[in-house]
Design an enzyme around this catalytic site. Structure first.
Site, short mmCIF file in Angstrom:
data_model
loop_
_atom_site.label_atom_id
_atom_site.label_comp_id
_atom_site.label_asym_id
_atom_site.label_seq_id
_atom_site.Cartn_x
_atom_site.Cartn_y
_atom_site.Cartn_z
N GLU A 166 -6.00 -5.91 4.23
CA GLU A 166 -6.00 -7.25 3.47
C GLU A 166 -7.13 -6.98 2.27
N THR A 199 0.76 -1.33 0.06
CA THR A 199 0.04 -0.21 0.06
C THR A 199 0.92 1.18 -0.03
N GLY A 213 2.77 -2.89 8.33
CA GLY A 213 3.20 -3.14 9.55
C GLY A 213 4.48 -3.52 9.90
C1 LIG Z 1 4.23 -14.78 15.83
C2 LIG Z 1 3.71 -15.67 14.91
C3 LIG Z 1 2.62 -15.20 13.85
C4 LIG Z 1 2.04 -16.33 12.92
C5 LIG Z 1 1.02 -15.73 11.93
C6 LIG Z 1 0.41 -16.72 11.13
C7 LIG Z 1 -0.25 -15.83 9.84
C8 LIG Z 1 -1.26 -14.87 10.50
C9 LIG Z 1 -2.26 -14.47 9.40
C10 LIG Z 1 -3.24 -13.37 9.78
C11 LIG Z 1 -3.24 -12.92 10.97
C12 LIG Z 1 -3.76 -11.15 10.46
C13 LIG Z 1 -2.47 -10.58 10.19
C14 LIG Z 1 -2.80 -9.33 9.52
C15 LIG Z 1 -2.03 -7.99 9.90
C16 LIG Z 1 -2.49 -6.77 8.99
C17 LIG Z 1 -2.02 -7.32 7.60
C18 LIG Z 1 -2.69 -6.16 6.52
C19 LIG Z 1 -2.04 -6.33 5.10
C20 LIG Z 1 -2.28 -5.63 3.90
O1 LIG Z 1 -3.40 -4.95 4.12
S1 LIG Z 1 -1.49 -6.15 2.66
C21 LIG Z 1 -2.35 -4.90 1.38
C22 LIG Z 1 -3.68 -5.56 1.21
N1 LIG Z 1 -4.15 -4.90 0.02
C23 LIG Z 1 -5.22 -5.38 -0.73
O2 LIG Z 1 -5.78 -6.16 -0.51
C24 LIG Z 1 -5.39 -4.54 -1.95
C25 LIG Z 1 -6.75 -4.85 -2.66
N2 LIG Z 1 -6.79 -4.71 -4.06
C26 LIG Z 1 -6.90 -5.92 -5.01
O3 LIG Z 1 -6.77 -6.94 -4.48
C27 LIG Z 1 -6.96 -5.49 -6.26
O4 LIG Z 1 -6.57 -4.21 -6.89
C28 LIG Z 1 -8.42 -5.62 -6.96
C29 LIG Z 1 -8.71 -7.29 -6.94
C30 LIG Z 1 -9.26 -4.93 -6.03
C31 LIG Z 1 -8.56 -5.08 -8.42
O5 LIG Z 1 -7.31 -5.53 -8.91
P1 LIG Z 1 -7.39 -5.45 -10.49
O6 LIG Z 1 -6.09 -6.01 -10.76
O7 LIG Z 1 -7.89 -4.22 -10.98
O8 LIG Z 1 -8.25 -6.61 -10.98
P2 LIG Z 1 -9.93 -6.91 -11.57
O9 LIG Z 1 -9.64 -5.76 -12.79
O10 LIG Z 1 -10.79 -6.18 -10.70
O11 LIG Z 1 -9.97 -7.99 -11.69
C32 LIG Z 1 -9.06 -8.78 -12.90
C33 LIG Z 1 -8.96 -10.24 -12.69
O12 LIG Z 1 -8.17 -10.69 -11.40
C34 LIG Z 1 -8.97 -11.30 -10.65
N3 LIG Z 1 -8.22 -11.21 -9.30
C35 LIG Z 1 -8.05 -9.89 -8.79
N4 LIG Z 1 -7.40 -10.27 -7.57
C36 LIG Z 1 -7.04 -11.48 -7.56
C37 LIG Z 1 -6.59 -12.33 -6.57
N5 LIG Z 1 -6.01 -11.92 -5.24
N6 LIG Z 1 -6.36 -13.66 -6.80
C38 LIG Z 1 -6.89 -13.94 -7.88
N7 LIG Z 1 -7.56 -13.52 -8.74
C39 LIG Z 1 -7.80 -12.08 -8.46
C40 LIG Z 1 -10.23 -11.04 -10.48
O13 LIG Z 1 -11.10 -11.94 -10.06
C41 LIG Z 1 -10.45 -10.87 -12.12
O14 LIG Z 1 -10.70 -11.84 -12.74
P3 LIG Z 1 -11.87 -11.73 -13.90
O15 LIG Z 1 -11.14 -10.96 -14.92
O16 LIG Z 1 -12.93 -11.49 -13.34
O17 LIG Z 1 -11.79 -13.23 -14.44
C1 LIG Z 2 -4.36 -1.48 10.52
C2 LIG Z 2 -4.10 -1.72 9.20
C3 LIG Z 2 -2.61 -2.38 8.74
C4 LIG Z 2 -2.15 -2.38 7.51
N1 LIG Z 2 -1.31 -3.26 7.06
C5 LIG Z 2 -0.62 -3.14 5.90
C6 LIG Z 2 0.50 -3.84 5.46
O1 LIG Z 2 1.09 -4.38 6.33
N2 LIG Z 2 0.91 -3.86 4.23
C7 LIG Z 2 0.16 -3.07 3.19
O2 LIG Z 2 0.67 -3.08 2.24
N3 LIG Z 2 -1.02 -2.45 3.53
C8 LIG Z 2 -1.38 -2.54 4.86
N4 LIG Z 2 -2.71 -1.71 5.13
C9 LIG Z 2 -3.34 -0.88 3.99
C10 LIG Z 2 -4.68 -1.40 3.60
O3 LIG Z 2 -4.16 -2.67 2.95
C11 LIG Z 2 -5.46 -0.66 2.90
O4 LIG Z 2 -5.85 0.56 3.92
C12 LIG Z 2 -6.57 -1.10 2.21
O5 LIG Z 2 -6.29 -2.05 1.19
C13 LIG Z 2 -7.61 -0.18 1.67
O6 LIG Z 2 -6.77 1.06 0.69
P1 LIG Z 2 -6.89 2.38 0.95
O7 LIG Z 2 -6.75 2.53 2.54
O8 LIG Z 2 -5.87 3.19 0.28
O9 LIG Z 2 -8.38 2.97 0.68
P2 LIG Z 2 -8.80 3.35 -0.76
O10 LIG Z 2 -8.41 1.97 -1.71
O11 LIG Z 2 -8.59 4.59 -1.21
O12 LIG Z 2 -10.36 3.06 -0.43
C14 LIG Z 2 -11.02 3.97 0.04
C15 LIG Z 2 -12.58 3.65 0.04
O13 LIG Z 2 -12.97 3.93 -1.54
C16 LIG Z 2 -13.87 3.01 -1.99
N5 LIG Z 2 -13.34 2.20 -2.87
C17 LIG Z 2 -12.16 2.18 -3.32
N6 LIG Z 2 -11.90 1.53 -4.44
C18 LIG Z 2 -13.48 1.19 -4.85
C19 LIG Z 2 -13.85 0.36 -5.78
N7 LIG Z 2 -13.30 -0.10 -6.79
N8 LIG Z 2 -15.43 0.37 -6.03
C20 LIG Z 2 -16.02 0.89 -5.04
N9 LIG Z 2 -15.16 1.53 -3.84
C21 LIG Z 2 -14.24 1.62 -3.80
C22 LIG Z 2 -14.01 2.03 -0.58
O14 LIG Z 2 -15.09 2.43 0.08
C23 LIG Z 2 -12.79 2.36 0.20
O15 LIG Z 2 -13.04 2.27 1.71
C24 LIG Z 2 -3.22 -1.62 6.44
C25 LIG Z 2 -4.20 -1.01 6.95
C26 LIG Z 2 -4.72 -0.78 8.15
C27 LIG Z 2 -5.87 0.04 8.43
#
Ligand SMILES: CCCCCCCC/C=C\CCCCCCCCCC(=O)SCCNC(=O)CCNC(=O)[C@H](O)C(C)(C)COP(=O)(O)OP(=O)(O)OC[C@H]1O[C@@H](n2cnc3c(N)ncnc32)[C@H](O)[C@@H]1OP(=O)(O)O
Ligand SMILES: Cc1cc2nc3c(=O)[nH]c(=O)nc-3n(C[C@H](O)[C@H](O)[C@H](O)COP(=O)(O)OP(=O)(O)OC[C@H]3O[C@@H](n4cnc5c(N)ncnc54)[C@H](O)[C@@H]3O)c2cc1C
Length: 633
Positions: A398, A116, A155
């Site tokens: 996530e 992110t 994180g």
């Molecule tokens: C001490 C010991 C500890 C042990 C621990 C063990 C493990 C513990 C585990 C968990 C505990 C909790 C811990 C968590 C702490 C915090 C962690 C936080 C980390 C983060 O936040 S990381 C960042 C996360 N960010 C996101 O998730 C971003 C979200 N956005 C996306 O995924 C994509 O941008 C999107 C999907 C929204 C859009 O992508 P895009 O390329 O534009 O795709 P589309 O055009 O919409 O679709 C295209 C096509 O792709 C398919 N697709 C999209 N994503 C996926 C995927 N992930 N996998 C497979 N396929 C995917 C989608 O379905 C479309 O397919 P189609 O064209 O319809 O066939």
């Molecule tokens: C506690 C915490 C821990 C995190 N840890 C990590 C980490 O370890 N690593 C990491 O990489 N990231 C981490 N993140 C980031 C996290 O993955 C992002 O905050 C999350 O993916 C959402 O992205 P954003 O915050 O940029 O919101 P944006 O993507 O800007 O979205 C904002 C709002 O816009 C709307 N929106 C956006 N896109 C669309 C769409 N296509 N259609 C409709 N509505 C939409 C949704 O309502 C969304 O809530 C963490 C976040 C938090 C809060």
């Protein structure tokens, strides 16, 4: 090698310097972090020793092993990302040779997952960090071209990690190949100083998760070896040849792992909240039911049972569905390893909607548990506020909930179209093909009948979405615009799908194993599963009235059965939360301790407040007294 006795809980909880003299809520932001690093380092050392005889497994099934840290670090473990995403990303996305190289120091390095950015979290194809191949030096040059391209949120990034996996736009010979993952060292192993060409720091206080050390990271012409691109799925050769992945979405695989894991995670968060609130409700006597009898346990109020028993049931639902989803994940990963990606879209859709529903439900249910404890639930010493802020972060991280539900909706619409063309569908969506045959089936007031009804709702809403999109297209909108115009209904379709899945898996998994359980246990588990399904049938009665043949009379009977189930579960309520078997040292709650000494523990905790170290605080003499004397008549 030191050998630690198991079980780990006894070992860890017996270590004196893991206990806090001053409760965390009385420490400053900086002290909190330093304190959690102190304790986390002891745990890291223990886990490192314990894990030495185990290779880094690509995907470890959900377990409560890391739960011990929940008791030691009530907020969040800053090393969590190392285990949750950094190591899984490397084992999932790097070649075997790269894994051996990058993980050769084992726990000698501490990593995070830096995807992110300040300007982008959801739309990964919009990420701005660049990784440009320098053919001459056989390196990638990483840059953060704008402020919005700074990595923001990972994180452990602020002050803990010395390595990270970075998601950056890959540029080779002037062409952009989209987001790819890179292994990057960011701090000196010995001095922990940020390496030259980096700007690192912590993003500041948050509503919770305040010991997670979420940070920011900017690159300025930062060089890494070409081999540091994780090259299991796609490669960049020495001559600059780019070899495409069989499926570009495999790069997103680490996020699927955590989403799958979170279902079990939320089961455990809810188990803790339910344990605290049910035990407290058994201790707390307040008001009367019969005027001429003593004050009752608040757990005897049926409305209190309505607030709390759904949390017990939901924790089991998430645990059972979490294991079911984990098995699906493991099977799909195994298929991908053999070159088949057929089920990846299904896994993505399942993980998106189930992660969203489990994190959202955990949030509002934990809040409901807090509110059910009255004012004392509002105390930090109850641990319910921290559970709430920790759980609700997962609604966003996530994959933000709205965005993930739309991903599932994308799969539902595709599946609906395939069903209408007579194609066979995977078992998890095959009910879409049966909609027209079952739409007018006679309603059955049984758990299976409810599950069938909830599936009809999914099919009916999905059909309505498909028609809405078609309507907008026929009025001249592009498909993407029509999709956006229909998104309110699309979210509803995904939510309905997720609920139907949870009810179905919970009921049939319990039904499947009940014959192997003692009669008493089978009866209670089935009561919880039936309570869960009946609760949601009543919550979704509007949809059932629209899409099934359920009648008002059926609903009245369901309401009656629901209240019967509350009464049946009441005698076992405390036993059910005790069976979550969460030790006081991990529960960390004055309200939920096993011995029920609530009031004594509340007072003991209150006296630890620094404000109670003296009877008159210095602010009286410095600030209050002059004003009081000045205005004294
Ligand atoms: C001490 C010991 C500890 C042990 C621990 C063990 C493990 C513990 C585990 C968990 C505990 C909790 C811990 C968590 C702490 C915090 C962690 C936080 C980390 C983060 O936040 S990381 C960042 C996360 N960010 C996101 O998730 C971003 C979200 N956005 C996306 O995924 C994509 O941008 C999107 C999907 C929204 C859009 O992508 P895009 O390329 O534009 O795709 P589309 O055009 O919409 O679709 C295209 C096509 O792709 C398919 N697709 C999209 N994503 C996926 C995927 N992930 N996998 C497979 N396929 C995917 C989608 O379905 C479309 O397919 P189609 O064209 O319809 O066939
Ligand atoms: C506690 C915490 C821990 C995190 N840890 C990590 C980490 O370890 N690593 C990491 O990489 N990231 C981490 N993140 C980031 C996290 O993955 C992002 O905050 C999350 O993916 C959402 O992205 P954003 O915050 O940029 O919101 P944006 O993507 O800007 O979205 C904002 C709002 O816009 C709307 N929106 C956006 N896109 C669309 C769409 N296509 N259609 C409709 N509505 C939409 C949704 O309502 C969304 O809530 C963490 C976040 C938090 C809060």
């Amino acid at each position: 090698m030191k050998c630690y006795p198991v079980p780990r809980e006894n070992l860890v909880l017996s270590i004196d310097n893991l206990k806090d003299d001053i409760p965390e809520e009385y420490l400053s932001h900086k002290e909190c972090y330093e304190n959690v690093i102190r304790k986390g380092s002891v745990l890291y050392d223990i886990f490192s020793e314990l894990s030495k005889d185990r290779k880094h497994k690509a995907h470890q099934a959900p377990s409560n092993a890391y739960r011990i840290s929940d008791g030691i670090m009530q907020n969040v473990n800053p090393f969590l990302l190392h285990f949750a995403l950094f190591v899984p990303a490397i084992t999932n996305q790097a070649t075997p040779e790269q894994q051996a190289e990058f993980l050769k120091h084992g726990f000698g390095i501490i990593g995070t997952y830096a995807q992110t950015e300040l300007g982008h979290g959801t739309f990964l194809r919009g990420l701005e960090t660049t990784a440009t191949l320098d053919l001459e030096t056989d390196e990638f040059v990483l840059n953060s071209p704008t402020l919005t391209s700074y990595k923001w949120w990972p994180g452990g990034l602020g002050h803990t990690a010395n390595h990270c996996v970075v998601m950056a736009q890959l540029y080779v010979k002037g062409k952009c190949h989209g987001p790819h993952l890179f292994f990057v060292q960011i701090r000196d192993i010995e001095t922990h100083e940020p390496l030259p060409g980096l700007k690192l720091g912590e993003i500041g206080a948050k509503m919770g998760f305040n010991t997670a050390d979420n940070g920011f990271l900017g690159f300025h012409n930062f060089r890494i070896p070409r081999n540091n691109m994780l090259m299991k799925n796609s490669q960049v050769l020495k001559d600059g040849t780019y070899v495409e992945s069989k499926n570009e979405k495999l790069t997103y695989g680490s996020m699927v792992f955590v989403r799958v894991y979170l279902l079990s995670d939320m089961a455990y968060m809810l188990a803790r909240a339910a344990t605290i609130s049910v035990r407290y409700s058994a201790v707390r006597h307040q008001s009367h039911i019969k005027p001429d009898e003593p004050e009752v346990q608040i757990l005897d109020f049926v409305i209190q049972q309505h607030k709390l028993f759904i949390s017990i049931a939901t924790s089991h639902a998430f645990k059972i569905c979490g294991l079911w989803l984990w098995q699906t994940y493991s099977k799909v990963m195994e298929d991908i390893g053999k070159g088949s990606m057929d089920r990846l879209p299904e896994l993505h859709a399942l993980s998106c909607c189930l992660k969203t529903t489990s994190t959202r439900d955990a949030g509002w249910l934990i809040e409901q548990c807090r509110l059910a404890c009255g004012g004392h639930g509002y105390l930090m010493s109850s641990n319910l506020p921290s559970l709430y802020t920790t759980a609700t972060a997962a609604i966003t991280y996530e994959g933000e909930s709205t965005v993930l539900l739309l991903q599932t909706a994308r799969y539902l619409i595709k599946s609906w179209k395939r069903a209408m063309e007579g194609e066979s569908l995977p078992a998890t969506v095959s009910f879409l093909s049966e909609y027209f045959n079952k739409r007018y089936n006679k309603w059955e007031n049984t758990p299976k009948g409810i599950v069938d009804g909830l599936k009809l709702v999914v099919a009916g809403v999905t059909k309505m979405c498909a028609e809405s999109i078609q309507k907008h297209v026929s009025r001249g909108q592009q498909y993407e615009e029509a999709w956006n115009s229909s998104s309110v209904q699309l979210i509803k379709a995904s939510e309905a799908y997720s609920r139907a899945l949870l009810c179905e898996v919970f009921w049939f998994e319990v039904d499947k194993v009940s014959s192997t359980l003692s009669n008493n246990l089978a009866v209670v588990l089935k009561q919880l599963a039936e309570l869960y399904i009946t609760y949601w049938a009543l919550e979704k009665r509007g949809d059932l009235l629209v899409y099934t043949t359920i009648s008002k009379d059926d609903l009245d009977k369901l309401q009656e059965r629901y209240e019967e189930l509350l009464a049946l579960i009441r005698p076992n309520a405390v036993g059910l939360v005790d069976s979550f078997d969460i030790r006081d040292e991990i529960l960390c709650s004055t309200l939920g301790a096993y011995d029920g000494r609530v009031y004594e523990r509340m007072m003991e905790h209150a006296l630890k407040s620094p404000l109670n170290a003296e009877t008159v605080n210095q602010s009286f003499h410095k600030y209050m007294k002059p004003v009081i004397l000045k205005h004294k008549i």
